[in-house]
Motif scaffolding. Structure first.
Motif, PDB file in Angstrom:
ATOM      1  N   VAL A   1       0.854  -1.184   0.000  1.00 28.92           N
ATOM      2  CA  VAL A   1       0.000   0.000   0.000  1.00 28.92           C
ATOM      3  C   VAL A   1       0.890   1.234   0.000  1.00 28.92           C
ATOM      4  N   HIS A   2       0.839   1.992  -1.080  1.00 30.81           N
ATOM      5  CA  HIS A   2       1.566   3.252  -1.151  1.00 30.81           C
ATOM      6  C   HIS A   2       0.642   4.371  -0.682  1.00 30.81           C
ATOM      7  N   ALA A   3       1.135   5.225   0.217  1.00 28.01           N
ATOM      8  CA  ALA A   3       0.266   6.253   0.797  1.00 28.01           C
ATOM      9  C   ALA A   3       1.081   7.443   1.247  1.00 28.01           C
ATOM     10  N   ASP A   4       0.417   8.597   1.320  1.00 29.76           N
ATOM     11  CA  ASP A   4       0.956   9.778   1.992  1.00 29.76           C
ATOM     12  C   ASP A   4       0.447   9.733   3.420  1.00 29.76           C
ATOM     13  N   LEU A   5       1.351   9.867   4.385  1.00 28.18           N
ATOM     14  CA  LEU A   5       0.988   9.656   5.785  1.00 28.18           C
ATOM     15  C   LEU A   5       1.107  10.947   6.583  1.00 28.18           C
ATOM     16  N   PHE A   6       0.116  11.191   7.436  1.00 26.52           N
ATOM     17  CA  PHE A   6       0.148  12.334   8.346  1.00 26.52           C
ATOM     18  C   PHE A   6       0.000  11.809   9.767  1.00 26.52           C
ATOM     19  N   VAL A   7       0.936  12.199  10.628  1.00 27.62           N
ATOM     20  CA  VAL A   7       0.937  11.662  11.981  1.00 27.62           C
ATOM     21  C   VAL A   7       1.140  12.781  12.991  1.00 27.62           C
ATOM     22  N   ASN A   8       0.424  12.683  14.101  1.00 29.34           N
ATOM     23  CA  ASN A   8       0.653  13.563  15.251  1.00 29.34           C
ATOM     24  C   ASN A   8       0.613  12.702  16.512  1.00 29.34           C
ATOM     25  N   GLY A   9       0.565  13.358  17.658  1.00 30.02           N
ATOM     26  CA  GLY A   9       0.604  12.605  18.902  1.00 30.02           C
ATOM     27  C   GLY A   9      -0.531  11.611  19.043  1.00 30.02           C
ATOM     28  N   THR A  10      -1.683  11.932  18.474  1.00 27.06           N
ATOM     29  CA  THR A  10      -2.846  11.053  18.594  1.00 27.06           C
ATOM     30  C   THR A  10      -2.690   9.775  17.787  1.00 27.06           C
ATOM     31  N   SER A  11      -2.122   9.888  16.598  1.00 29.54           N
ATOM     32  CA  SER A  11      -2.044   8.728  15.703  1.00 29.54           C
ATOM     33  C   SER A  11      -0.680   8.061  15.703  1.00 29.54           C
ATOM     34  N   TYR A  12       0.258   8.572  16.502  1.00 30.48           N
ATOM     35  CA  TYR A  12       1.627   8.062  16.467  1.00 30.48           C
ATOM     36  C   TYR A  12       1.702   6.566  16.777  1.00 30.48           C
ATOM     37  N   GLY A  13       1.033   6.131  17.828  1.00 33.04           N
ATOM     38  CA  GLY A  13       1.158   4.748  18.285  1.00 33.04           C
ATOM     39  C   GLY A  13       0.708   3.743  17.246  1.00 33.04           C
ATOM     40  N   ILE A  14      -0.449   3.968  16.639  1.00 34.13           N
ATOM     41  CA  ILE A  14      -0.975   2.996  15.677  1.00 34.13           C
ATOM     42  C   ILE A  14      -0.136   2.990  14.408  1.00 34.13           C
ATOM     43  N   LEU A  15       0.366   4.152  13.981  1.00 40.56           N
ATOM     44  CA  LEU A  15       1.197   4.185  12.778  1.00 40.56           C
ATOM     45  C   LEU A  15       2.540   3.504  13.034  1.00 40.56           C
ATOM     46  N   ARG A  16       3.117   3.745  14.192  1.00 39.53           N
ATOM     47  CA  ARG A  16       4.382   3.076  14.533  1.00 39.53           C
ATOM     48  C   ARG A  16       4.214   1.558  14.481  1.00 39.53           C
ATOM     49  N   ASP A  17       3.133   1.055  15.076  1.00 37.87           N
ATOM     50  CA  ASP A  17       2.902  -0.387  15.090  1.00 37.87           C
ATOM     51  C   ASP A  17       2.717  -0.927  13.673  1.00 37.87           C
ATOM     52  N   ALA A  18       2.003  -0.165  12.838  1.00 36.37           N
ATOM     53  CA  ALA A  18       1.761  -0.608  11.464  1.00 36.37           C
ATOM     54  C   ALA A  18       3.056  -0.668  10.665  1.00 36.37           C
ATOM     55  N   LEU A  19       3.893   0.351  10.817  1.00 39.58           N
ATOM     56  CA  LEU A  19       5.153   0.386  10.074  1.00 39.58           C
ATOM     57  C   LEU A  19       6.108  -0.701  10.545  1.00 39.58           C
ATOM     58  N   GLN A  20       6.107  -0.969  11.829  1.00 43.48           N
ATOM     59  CA  GLN A  20       7.028  -1.981  12.355  1.00 43.48           C
ATOM     60  C   GLN A  20       6.570  -3.402  12.048  1.00 43.48           C
ATOM     61  N   SER A  21       5.309  -3.559  11.675  1.00 43.37           N
ATOM     62  CA  SER A  21       4.819  -4.878  11.266  1.00 43.37           C
ATOM     63  C   SER A  21       4.929  -5.077   9.756  1.00 43.37           C
ATOM     64  N   ARG A  22       5.464  -4.052   9.064  1.00 44.83           N
ATOM     65  CA  ARG A  22       5.475  -4.045   7.600  1.00 44.83           C
ATOM     66  C   ARG A  22       6.229  -5.232   7.008  1.00 44.83           C
ATOM     67  N   ALA A  23       7.393  -5.538   7.532  1.00 44.79           N
ATOM     68  CA  ALA A  23       8.239  -6.558   6.915  1.00 44.79           C
ATOM     69  C   ALA A  23       7.577  -7.937   6.914  1.00 44.79           C
ATOM     70  N   ALA A  24       6.919  -8.282   8.023  1.00 51.06           N
ATOM     71  CA  ALA A  24       6.358  -9.630   8.154  1.00 51.06           C
ATOM     72  C   ALA A  24       4.881  -9.690   7.807  1.00 51.06           C
ATOM     73  N   GLY A  25       4.204  -8.563   7.728  1.00 54.31           N
ATOM     74  CA  GLY A  25       2.763  -8.569   7.520  1.00 54.31           C
ATOM     75  C   GLY A  25       2.374  -8.679   6.060  1.00 54.31           C
ATOM     76  N   PRO A  26       1.181  -9.178   5.788  1.00 55.81           N
ATOM     77  CA  PRO A  26       0.717  -9.299   4.397  1.00 55.81           C
ATOM     78  C   PRO A  26       0.251  -7.970   3.799  1.00 55.81           C
ATOM     79  N   LEU A  27      -0.042  -6.967   4.641  1.00 60.35           N
ATOM     80  CA  LEU A  27      -0.421  -5.645   4.158  1.00 60.35           C
ATOM     81  C   LEU A  27       0.722  -4.700   4.518  1.00 60.35           C
TER      82      LEU A  27
END
Length: 518
Positions: free
Chosen positions: A170-196
């Protein structure tokens, strides 16, 4: 006018379930379903998408469609359809779909002025991040269940691995602040092993710590990033020195925005001098850099230290008053910048002199010098700079610059030589109706000029406006006089057959030219 094919597509997507369809009709049906706000139909189309790539913006069309049509439910339906597809590939080993790349770049950068159910970059980022985390969690649970069923069987691990889904990038433009930081960090760190697998094209981060930004940067796929925008993060030179080394891992990084980073070097100290040299050296480690935004950094007299390039002859440096012994060069910027935003940077004549003679000047396509006082000593340095950029300049912002009629008259001959100019921003300057009419008539000859943002004419104020720049004058503007002025500008444009040229006093009612659209 809509084509006959598109009109037929709208009739088809008005009813579910969809009939069996040939592959070549999917793109127009997707566009029709999105523009008509049919999320369930979109989900059906994505579930059976017959191509390896689904490029959202190419299918939908221009960005204006994304801004003007409520699309949150539609975008969520697309993401949910991809999630469902990957879950099915996990649960049903024989099932393989065609879709391997979902390109979601190009979502609008804010929800201002749009329906409340519109999808912004922030909400799109959260939706994609949650989807990545959800699919990764489902894959782990599936693998755990399968390993229990096959425990002790020969080759079970190899068989389980072979049955994993191929996954979707999934190619995307990402916007992150304090509210969304945690979920985006988890998503990016699962990138290598995850199917999405979430891959970022442009990252905008606001109000985060330096360490938080570094964590995100280290989690990004380095091959896709073309822009990093770090605004409102209060980093200072110290924070920037922590972050910038991590940008060198992005070979395609062409745009870096550091506005509102709390950088103030107007009174140079030994510590800030070291900080500037560090900043400049780190910028030199970005070989593809073409756009730099240092907006609201107080840089008085220090622009050379950041943007200097080592190919300027020393004799030329001396003629500019650039004393090598006092301020040794720090930057290794070998390629000229094409976009430079220095709004409210407290520049002084020496900064303009350096920039005029630098290798950046003849390459600049986009220049923002808003917030500087051009009513006095900076006017002639500005004119000389515009002379040097006239052959390349496409976008010029001079908003809130204390420019009165006489100052605009001084610049007008040089502006007319900017033959490729597309955008001119003059909002917030004390200009009369007469001066603006002269500007309009004299710039009609610029064939590429298509947008001018002009200030409220001085003649249209009910009272004398305050001297301070940056005030909102709307409440003291005579609406009838303003409407008459607008009508007069429109008539001049119509009489000159330049209806393609937009003149507006609204600085927010348009999209400024982005560097990547130049």
């Amino acid at each position: 006018m809509d084509s006959l094919l598109f009109l037929c597509a709208r009739r088809v997507v008005a009813h579910r379930p969809l009939p069996d369809l040939p592959a070549d009709l999917y793109p127009v049906l997707f566009q029709a379903a999105f523009l008509d706000g049919r999320p369930l139909v979109l989900r059906d189309l994505v579930a059976t998408w017959p191509f390896p790539v689904l490029h959202f913006q190419r299918l939908v069309g221009h960005r204006e469609l994304l801004r003007d049509h409520p699309c949150k439910l539609c975008v969520q339906a697309i993401i949910q359809a991809v999630v469902a597809q990957l879950r099915q590939e996990l649960e049903e080993p024989g099932h393989r779909s065609s879709l391997r790349l979902l390109d979601m770049t190009g979502l609008p950068d804010s929800t201002s002025g749009r329906a409340t159910d519109g999808m912004s970059v922030w909400s799109g980022t959260v939706a994609l991040a949650k989807a990545c985390v959800e699919v990764s969690k489902h894959q782990r649970e599936f693998q755990r269940r399968r390993s229990k069923r096959h425990k002790g069987r020969s080759g079970a691990a190899t068989a389980a691995a072979a049955l994993l889904p191929l996954g979707v990038d999934v190619h995307a433009d990402l916007f992150v602040n304090g509210t969304s930081y945690g979920i985006l960090r988890d998503a990016l760190q699962s990138r290598a092993a995850g199917p999405l697998r979430l891959k970022c094209r442009e990252l905008q981060a606001e109000e985060l710590s330096a360490s938080g930004i570094v964590t995100l940067l280290e989690s990004l796929d380095p091959s896709c990033v073309r822009r990093v925008d770090l605004r409102f993060n209060n980093l200072g030179l110290t924070g920037l020195s922590v972050i910038l080394p991590h940008l060198s891992r992005f070979p395609e990084l062409r745009s870096l925005k550091l506005q509102y980073s709390n950088v103030d070097v107007r009174r140079l100290t030994p510590e800030s001098a070291v900080g500037i040299r560090c900043l400049a050296g780190q910028l030199g480690m970005l070989p593809s850099l073409q756009e730099l935004n240092l907006g609201s950094s107080r840089l008085s007299g220090n622009l050379r230290q950041i943007l200097w390039n080592p190919d300027i002859p020393s004799s030329h440096q001396s003629s500019l008053g650039l004393h090598h012994s006092l301020f040794p060069p720090a930057s290794d910027l070998r390629a000229p910048l094409e976009s430079l935003e220095l709004a409210f940077c407290s520049l002084v004549p020496a900064d303009f002199a350096f920039l005029s003679q630098s290798f950046h000047a003849p390459a600049l396509k986009r220049l923002d010098l808003s917030g500087h006082d051009f009513s006095q000593s900076l006017l002639e340095p500005l004119r000389l700079l515009l002379e040097e950029t006239s052959a390349s300049l496409l976008h010029l912002d001079l908003m809130e610059c204390h420019m009165a009629d006489s100052h605009l008259a001084t610049l007008l001959p040089t502006l007319r030589r900017c033959s490729r100019l597309r955008f001119l921003g003059l909002h917030g300057n004390p200009l009369s109706m007469a001066a603006l009419k002269v500007l309009l008539q004299k710039t009609l000859e610029l064939p590429n000029l298509h947008l001018v943002v002009y200030p409220y004419p001085m003649d249209c104020y009910k009272l004398e406006p305050p001297v301070e720049s940056g005030w909102n004058f709307e409440e003291i503007v005579d609406e009838e006089l303003l409407a008459a002025a607008k009508a007069e500008f429109t008539q001049i444009l119509a009489n000159s057959r330049r209806t393609d040229l937009v003149w507006t006093y609204n600085p927010y009612g348009h999209r400024a030219l982005d560097y990547f659209s130049l």
